[in-house]
Design a protein around this motif. Structure first.
Motif, PDB file in Angstrom:
ATOM      1  N   GLU A   1       0.836  -1.191   0.000  1.00  0.00           N
ATOM      2  CA  GLU A   1       0.000   0.000   0.000  1.00  0.00           C
ATOM      3  C   GLU A   1       0.873   1.244   0.000  1.00  0.00           C
ATOM      4  OE1 GLU A   1      -2.684  -0.232   3.306  1.00  0.00           O
ATOM      5  OE2 GLU A   1      -3.734  -1.990   2.506  1.00  0.00           O
ATOM      6  N   GLY A   2       0.325   2.337  -0.468  1.00  0.00           N
ATOM      7  CA  GLY A   2       1.076   3.576  -0.484  1.00  0.00           C
ATOM      8  C   GLY A   2       0.187   4.761  -0.779  1.00  0.00           C
ATOM      9  N   THR A   3       0.813   5.923  -0.951  1.00  0.00           N
ATOM     10  CA  THR A   3       0.089   7.150  -1.259  1.00  0.00           C
ATOM     11  C   THR A   3       0.797   7.869  -2.404  1.00  0.00           C
ATOM     12  OG1 THR A   3       1.365   8.444   0.347  1.00  0.00           O
ATOM     13  CG2 THR A   3      -0.693   7.432   1.119  1.00  0.00           C
ATOM     14  N   GLY A   4       0.093   8.743  -3.055  1.00  0.00           N
ATOM     15  CA  GLY A   4       0.667   9.532  -4.131  1.00  0.00           C
ATOM     16  C   GLY A   4      -0.345  10.540  -4.622  1.00  0.00           C
ATOM     17  N   THR A   5      -0.098  11.058  -5.810  1.00  0.00           N
ATOM     18  CA  THR A   5      -0.991  12.063  -6.390  1.00  0.00           C
ATOM     19  C   THR A   5      -1.390  11.642  -7.796  1.00  0.00           C
ATOM     20  OG1 THR A   5       0.018  13.837  -5.085  1.00  0.00           O
ATOM     21  CG2 THR A   5      -1.229  14.493  -7.024  1.00  0.00           C
ATOM     22  N   LEU A   6      -2.671  11.773  -8.078  1.00  0.00           N
ATOM     23  CA  LEU A   6      -3.224  11.462  -9.392  1.00  0.00           C
ATOM     24  C   LEU A   6      -2.851  12.580 -10.360  1.00  0.00           C
ATOM     25  CD1 LEU A   6      -5.093   9.626 -11.086  1.00  0.00           C
ATOM     26  CD2 LEU A   6      -7.029  10.933 -10.195  1.00  0.00           C
ATOM     27  N   THR A   7      -2.256  12.222 -11.487  1.00  0.00           N
ATOM     28  CA  THR A   7      -1.749  13.223 -12.428  1.00  0.00           C
ATOM     29  C   THR A   7      -2.787  13.623 -13.470  1.00  0.00           C
ATOM     30  OG1 THR A   7       0.466  12.279 -12.181  1.00  0.00           O
ATOM     31  CG2 THR A   7       0.128  13.796 -14.005  1.00  0.00           C
ATOM     32  N   TYR A   8      -3.331  12.654 -14.200  1.00  0.00           N
ATOM     33  CA  TYR A   8      -4.256  13.010 -15.277  1.00  0.00           C
ATOM     34  C   TYR A   8      -5.252  11.903 -15.538  1.00  0.00           C
ATOM     35  CZ  TYR A   8      -1.551   9.890 -18.341  1.00  0.00           C
ATOM     36  OH  TYR A   8      -0.938   8.791 -18.892  1.00  0.00           O
ATOM     37  N   ILE A   9      -6.305  12.292 -16.258  1.00  0.00           N
ATOM     38  CA  ILE A   9      -7.261  11.344 -16.820  1.00  0.00           C
ATOM     39  C   ILE A   9      -7.356  11.618 -18.309  1.00  0.00           C
ATOM     40  CG2 ILE A   9      -9.678  10.629 -16.897  1.00  0.00           C
ATOM     41  CD1 ILE A   9      -9.841  11.450 -13.943  1.00  0.00           C
ATOM     42  N   ASP A  10      -7.347  10.573 -19.102  1.00  0.00           N
ATOM     43  CA  ASP A  10      -7.574  10.680 -20.535  1.00  0.00           C
ATOM     44  C   ASP A  10      -9.062  10.406 -20.776  1.00  0.00           C
ATOM     45  OD1 ASP A  10      -7.870  10.227 -23.299  1.00  0.00           O
ATOM     46  OD2 ASP A  10      -5.777   9.616 -23.486  1.00  0.00           O
ATOM     47  N   PRO A  11      -9.867  11.450 -21.027  1.00  0.00           N
ATOM     48  CA  PRO A  11     -11.321  11.256 -21.138  1.00  0.00           C
ATOM     49  C   PRO A  11     -11.723  10.437 -22.357  1.00  0.00           C
ATOM     50  CG  PRO A  11     -10.722  13.499 -21.767  1.00  0.00           C
ATOM     51  CD  PRO A  11      -9.474  12.853 -21.248  1.00  0.00           C
TER      52      PRO A  11
ATOM     53  N   TYR B   1       7.540   5.275 -15.584  1.00  0.00           N
ATOM     54  CA  TYR B   1       6.928   6.590 -15.757  1.00  0.00           C
ATOM     55  C   TYR B   1       5.686   6.769 -14.891  1.00  0.00           C
ATOM     56  CZ  TYR B   1       9.967   6.849 -19.844  1.00  0.00           C
ATOM     57  OH  TYR B   1      11.060   6.861 -20.688  1.00  0.00           O
ATOM     58  N   GLY B   2       5.362   5.777 -14.075  1.00  0.00           N
ATOM     59  CA  GLY B   2       4.212   5.921 -13.195  1.00  0.00           C
ATOM     60  C   GLY B   2       3.334   4.684 -13.173  1.00  0.00           C
ATOM     61  N   ILE B   3       2.172   4.841 -12.557  1.00  0.00           N
ATOM     62  CA  ILE B   3       1.167   3.772 -12.570  1.00  0.00           C
ATOM     63  C   ILE B   3       0.035   4.208 -13.492  1.00  0.00           C
ATOM     64  CG2 ILE B   3       1.755   2.835 -10.311  1.00  0.00           C
ATOM     65  CD1 ILE B   3      -0.689   4.287  -9.172  1.00  0.00           C
ATOM     66  N   PHE B   4      -0.527   3.226 -14.196  1.00  0.00           N
ATOM     67  CA  PHE B   4      -1.533   3.508 -15.209  1.00  0.00           C
ATOM     68  C   PHE B   4      -2.606   2.422 -15.167  1.00  0.00           C
ATOM     69  CE2 PHE B   4       2.632   4.937 -16.532  1.00  0.00           C
ATOM     70  CZ  PHE B   4       2.408   6.266 -16.879  1.00  0.00           C
ATOM     71  N   GLY B   5      -3.809   2.809 -15.586  1.00  0.00           N
ATOM     72  CA  GLY B   5      -4.879   1.823 -15.612  1.00  0.00           C
ATOM     73  C   GLY B   5      -6.174   2.415 -16.120  1.00  0.00           C
ATOM     74  N   SER B   6      -7.265   1.692 -15.914  1.00  0.00           N
ATOM     75  CA  SER B   6      -8.590   2.117 -16.351  1.00  0.00           C
ATOM     76  C   SER B   6      -9.233   3.000 -15.290  1.00  0.00           C
ATOM     77  CB  SER B   6      -9.483   0.900 -16.626  1.00  0.00           C
ATOM     78  OG  SER B   6      -8.949   0.127 -17.680  1.00  0.00           O
ATOM     79  N   TRP B   7      -9.859   4.063 -15.747  1.00  0.00           N
ATOM     80  CA  TRP B   7     -10.525   5.003 -14.854  1.00  0.00           C
ATOM     81  C   TRP B   7     -11.965   4.569 -14.592  1.00  0.00           C
ATOM     82  CZ3 TRP B   7      -9.532   8.564 -11.466  1.00  0.00           C
ATOM     83  CH2 TRP B   7     -10.510   9.471 -11.081  1.00  0.00           C
ATOM     84  N   ASN B   8     -12.414   4.734 -13.354  1.00  0.00           N
ATOM     85  CA  ASN B   8     -13.786   4.423 -12.971  1.00  0.00           C
ATOM     86  C   ASN B   8     -14.656   5.632 -13.320  1.00  0.00           C
ATOM     87  OD1 ASN B   8     -16.199   3.806 -11.772  1.00  0.00           O
ATOM     88  ND2 ASN B   8     -15.343   3.310  -9.764  1.00  0.00           N
TER      89      ASN B   8
ATOM     90  N   GLU C   1       4.456  14.422 -21.951  1.00  0.00           N
ATOM     91  CA  GLU C   1       4.616  13.579 -23.139  1.00  0.00           C
ATOM     92  C   GLU C   1       5.394  12.313 -22.823  1.00  0.00           C
ATOM     93  OE1 GLU C   1       6.113  15.230 -26.690  1.00  0.00           O
ATOM     94  OE2 GLU C   1       4.452  16.618 -26.976  1.00  0.00           O
ATOM     95  N   LYS C   2       6.461  12.460 -22.026  1.00  0.00           N
ATOM     96  CA  LYS C   2       7.265  11.305 -21.671  1.00  0.00           C
ATOM     97  C   LYS C   2       6.489  10.369 -20.737  1.00  0.00           C
ATOM     98  CE  LYS C   2      11.680  11.749 -21.179  1.00  0.00           C
ATOM     99  NZ  LYS C   2      12.175  10.776 -22.174  1.00  0.00           N
ATOM    100  N   MET C   3       5.791  10.967 -19.770  1.00  0.00           N
ATOM    101  CA  MET C   3       5.031  10.151 -18.823  1.00  0.00           C
ATOM    102  C   MET C   3       4.001   9.288 -19.529  1.00  0.00           C
ATOM    103  SD  MET C   3       2.848  11.396 -15.490  1.00  0.00           S
ATOM    104  CE  MET C   3       1.850  10.227 -14.555  1.00  0.00           C
ATOM    105  N   ARG C   4       3.355   9.836 -20.539  1.00  0.00           N
ATOM    106  CA  ARG C   4       2.292   9.103 -21.242  1.00  0.00           C
ATOM    107  C   ARG C   4       2.803   7.866 -21.969  1.00  0.00           C
ATOM    108  NH1 ARG C   4      -1.444  12.182 -25.043  1.00  0.00           N
ATOM    109  NH2 ARG C   4      -2.855  10.484 -24.539  1.00  0.00           N
ATOM    110  N   LYS C   5       4.099   7.818 -22.250  1.00  0.00           N
ATOM    111  CA  LYS C   5       4.667   6.627 -22.879  1.00  0.00           C
ATOM    112  C   LYS C   5       4.527   5.403 -21.982  1.00  0.00           C
ATOM    113  CE  LYS C   5       8.057   9.345 -25.510  1.00  0.00           C
ATOM    114  NZ  LYS C   5       7.468   9.135 -26.842  1.00  0.00           N
ATOM    115  N   GLY C   6       4.365   5.644 -20.677  1.00  0.00           N
ATOM    116  CA  GLY C   6       4.212   4.541 -19.739  1.00  0.00           C
ATOM    117  C   GLY C   6       2.921   3.784 -19.879  1.00  0.00           C
ATOM    118  N   GLU C   7       1.946   4.383 -20.543  1.00  0.00           N
ATOM    119  CA  GLU C   7       0.651   3.712 -20.740  1.00  0.00           C
ATOM    120  C   GLU C   7       0.772   2.561 -21.723  1.00  0.00           C
ATOM    121  OE1 GLU C   7      -3.124   5.573 -21.268  1.00  0.00           O
ATOM    122  OE2 GLU C   7      -2.364   7.521 -20.610  1.00  0.00           O
ATOM    123  N   LYS C   8       1.797   2.572 -22.574  1.00  0.00           N
ATOM    124  CA  LYS C   8       1.886   1.582 -23.657  1.00  0.00           C
ATOM    125  C   LYS C   8       2.591   0.324 -23.209  1.00  0.00           C
ATOM    126  CE  LYS C   8       1.997   5.378 -26.967  1.00  0.00           C
ATOM    127  NZ  LYS C   8       2.758   6.070 -28.028  1.00  0.00           N
TER     128      LYS C   8
END
Length: 322
Positions: free
Chosen positions: A129-139, A206-213, A315-322
């Motif tokens: 478990e941990g804590t952090g900050t949510l950066t963005y949502i791709d709508p 580049y971070g953690i990524f996944g599906s948004w609720n 731009e660099k962070m978003r590469k982590g989604e792939k």
């Protein structure tokens, strides 16, 4: 490639960032719109098994090592801590129990007993478990990105192998201020333990990524255009982050240097500095905005001067989604 040599004594909440050359596809990213967030999140990940968290002796001359993965008790496969405890309760009186562990891909079979395994319980974990900050949502894609760095389990000292994971909205109750030489941190609790913001599918550099609720539309802001790294300039900017409750606020910062892989920042907002003393652990992932465009995410701080830190280009962070 390593971070700039100027980052002496820097607290890094990440691993090495790889250099990704600019391509013609990156130019189109300026036309993409992402929603900047800044919400404090709680992170839960169910590990891929039961792991040993510390070196511990299990019997004469038999040591288990931090990071060992428990495979079986006798012929019973173990996948969770609950399964370990349940199986152990049935075998506790046995004089000999065979414990199978996986260490760096090699299986080791150790003869032990119920009492020794009972003493092992405080050194086992099947969740991080941990804590952090949510950066963005791709709508458009229904995805999110957070942290801007990889999660490293504090006891395993490595990126955790996980089966499932989720992020949750968390509420800041207190702040331990940063001072030179002593990084501060947020003290938070998850608002609704059964109500997740999104699932975790990738834990990368580049971070953690996944599906948004999509049910969490109530926390969405207006989408912003992504700023290309070549357009980022030294000067005034702002970050979105949470320092009290669940409210996301905007605070002024200064972009002090733009580099090929990152940009350096300095906090300037009097309210933010009075509340935090500088960048905090748990603030990584806070969105950075300049001239109304989405620039990147805070990822690092200086230990000796916590008002200063570094951020990753979006731009660099978003590469982590792939």
């Amino acid at each position: 490639m390593e971070w700039s040599r100027q980052f002496k004594l820097a607290v890094s909440f990440s691993v090495l960032l790889l250099v990704m050359p600019f391509t013609s596809n990156a130019a189109s990213a300026q036309d993409d719109l992402l929603i900047p967030m800044g919400h404090s999140i709680g992170i839960k990940m169910d590990l891929s098994g039961v792991f040993i968290t510390s070196d511990v002796m299990i019997g004469k001359d038999n040591w288990l090592k931090a990071g060992d993965l428990i495979g079986q008790l006798d012929d019973v496969s173990i996948g969770t801590l609950k399964e370990f405890e349940g199986t152990l309760s049935k075998k506790r009186d046995q004089k000999e129990i065979a414990l199978t562990v996986d260490r760096d891909g090699d299986k080791n079979r150790i003869q032990t007993d119920g009492e020794a395994l009972k003493r092992l319980l405080p050194f086992l974990k099947d969740r991080t478990e941990g804590t952090g900050t949510l950066t963005y949502i791709d709508p458009d894609k229904g995805t999110y990105g957070a942290l801007g760095h990889q999660i490293i389990d504090s006891t395993l000292k490595s990126p955790p192998s996980f089966k499932t994971g989720a992020i949750y909205l968390s509420e800041i109750g207190q702040i331990k201020k940063s001072t030179p030489g002593n990084p501060g941190y947020k003290i938070s609790t998850i608002v609704e333990d059964e109500d997740f913001l999104g699932t975790i599918q990738i834990n990368g550099i580049y971070g953690i990524f996944g599906s948004w609720n999509n049910s969490y539309k109530k926390v969405l802001a207006e989408p912003l255009q992504i700023m290309h790294p070549a357009d980022v300039k030294e000067g005034a900017a702002e970050i979105f982050t949470t320092i009290k409750g669940t409210e996301v606020e905007s605070f002024t910062i200064e972009i002090t240097k733009v580099e090929s892989e990152q940009f350096q920042i300095s906090l300037t907002d009097p309210k933010l500095l009075a509340a935090t003393g500088g960048i905090l652990q748990g603030m990584s992932g806070s969105p950075v905005i300049q001239d109304g465009k989405f620039v990147g995410a805070v990822t690092h701080m200086y230990v000796d001067d916590p008002k200063k830190g570094a951020a990753l280009f979006l731009e660099k962070m978003r590469k982590g989604e792939k």
